[in-house]
Design an enzyme around this catalytic site. Structure first.
Site, mmCIF file in Angstrom:
data_model
loop_
_atom_site.group_PDB
_atom_site.id
_atom_site.type_symbol
_atom_site.label_atom_id
_atom_site.label_comp_id
_atom_site.label_asym_id
_atom_site.label_seq_id
_atom_site.Cartn_x
_atom_site.Cartn_y
_atom_site.Cartn_z
ATOM 1 N N HIS A 37 24.917 -13.433 -3.956
ATOM 2 C CA HIS A 37 24.930 -14.430 -2.885
ATOM 3 C C HIS A 37 26.372 -14.831 -2.638
ATOM 4 O O HIS A 37 27.234 -14.596 -3.495
ATOM 5 C CB HIS A 37 24.129 -15.671 -3.303
ATOM 6 C CG HIS A 37 24.715 -16.322 -4.530
ATOM 7 N ND1 HIS A 37 24.345 -15.950 -5.804
ATOM 8 C CD2 HIS A 37 25.664 -17.282 -4.678
ATOM 9 C CE1 HIS A 37 25.035 -16.657 -6.686
ATOM 10 N NE2 HIS A 37 25.845 -17.472 -6.031
ATOM 11 N N HIS A 119 33.284 -15.963 -1.761
ATOM 12 C CA HIS A 119 33.275 -14.780 -2.638
ATOM 13 C C HIS A 119 31.831 -14.459 -3.017
ATOM 14 O O HIS A 119 30.969 -15.344 -2.971
ATOM 15 C CB HIS A 119 34.095 -15.044 -3.904
ATOM 16 C CG HIS A 119 33.496 -16.116 -4.763
ATOM 17 N ND1 HIS A 119 33.679 -17.464 -4.499
ATOM 18 C CD2 HIS A 119 32.683 -16.050 -5.838
ATOM 19 C CE1 HIS A 119 33.019 -18.166 -5.393
ATOM 20 N NE2 HIS A 119 32.389 -17.342 -6.217
#
Ligand code: 2AM
Length: 185
Positions: A37, A119
């Site tokens: 995710h 990220h």
């Protein structure tokens, strides 16, 4: 109590990221595909009432669909997380992450961190940065964001979506009127 965070699901891109990572000498313990995710805001522990209030507050949150190019790798030395992320990203992503962090702060959630570095963590317990050449080039096309609960199991952590919201452009008043005229000339 539930441990919560907002994130963009990685969905279709996840198998590609895993295949790319797994043919590289990538450091640390690989994150399973289902757990990939892109975190928007970390909230931490919340009780049931607070979770319901958070979900209600986020109903009114708007953001257009986001295209995020994942074209660099990095490493958080303290968290020992090795990741893939964008060199540059749309400002709407910053705006959404900040708004979600603020929704949390109004309910006394979050870790007080102000900075945001998008990220996708690909491994944990990484003792060094990934040394990758050539640079990656993936496109994450996000059309929704979700509130996740982090659940610890004997097989490791699992992230369960509690609620998801579509990312879509705000409809313009003028366009609505024009559409109405066409529908009722
Ligand atoms: P990350 O992997 O994108 O870095 C659920 O725990 C998610 O919230 C983790 O995957 C991690 O996202 C993020 N997270 C966990 N603890 C955190 C903390 N103390 N501060 C910020 N983000 C955290």
């Amino acid at each position: 109590m539930a441990k919560l965070f907002f994130a963009l699901p990685v969905k279709e891109l996840a198998p590609e990221l895993i295949a790319w990572r797994d043919q590289l000498p990538w450091p640390g313990q690989p994150v399973p595909q289902a757990n990939l995710h892109l975190t928007l805001a970390f909230l931490g522990e919340a009780d049931e009432v607070t979770t319901r209030r958070l979900i209600a507050a986020v109903e009114r949150q708007h953001c257009p669909p986001l295209s995020i190019r994942l074209d660099e790798t990095g490493w958080f030395s303290r968290a020992k997380a090795a990741w893939i992320g964008p060199k540059e990203w749309p400002n709407e992503l910053n705006v959404l992450a900040r708004a979600l962090r603020r929704h949390g702060e109004k309910l006394r959630l979050g870790n007080g961190e102000q900075g945001y570095r998008p990220h996708v963590t690909l491994s944990r317990k990484a003792g060094e940065a990934p040394a990758i050449l050539p640079a990656p080039n993936f496109l994450l096309q996000a059309d929704e964001f979700c509130l996740y609960q982090s659940i610890s199991t004997p097989d490791g952590v699992r992230y369960e979506p509690l609620a998801c919201w579509p990312l879509r452009a705000r409809r313009k008043e003028g366009l609505d009127n024009e559409e109405q005229r066409r529908a009722n000339p």
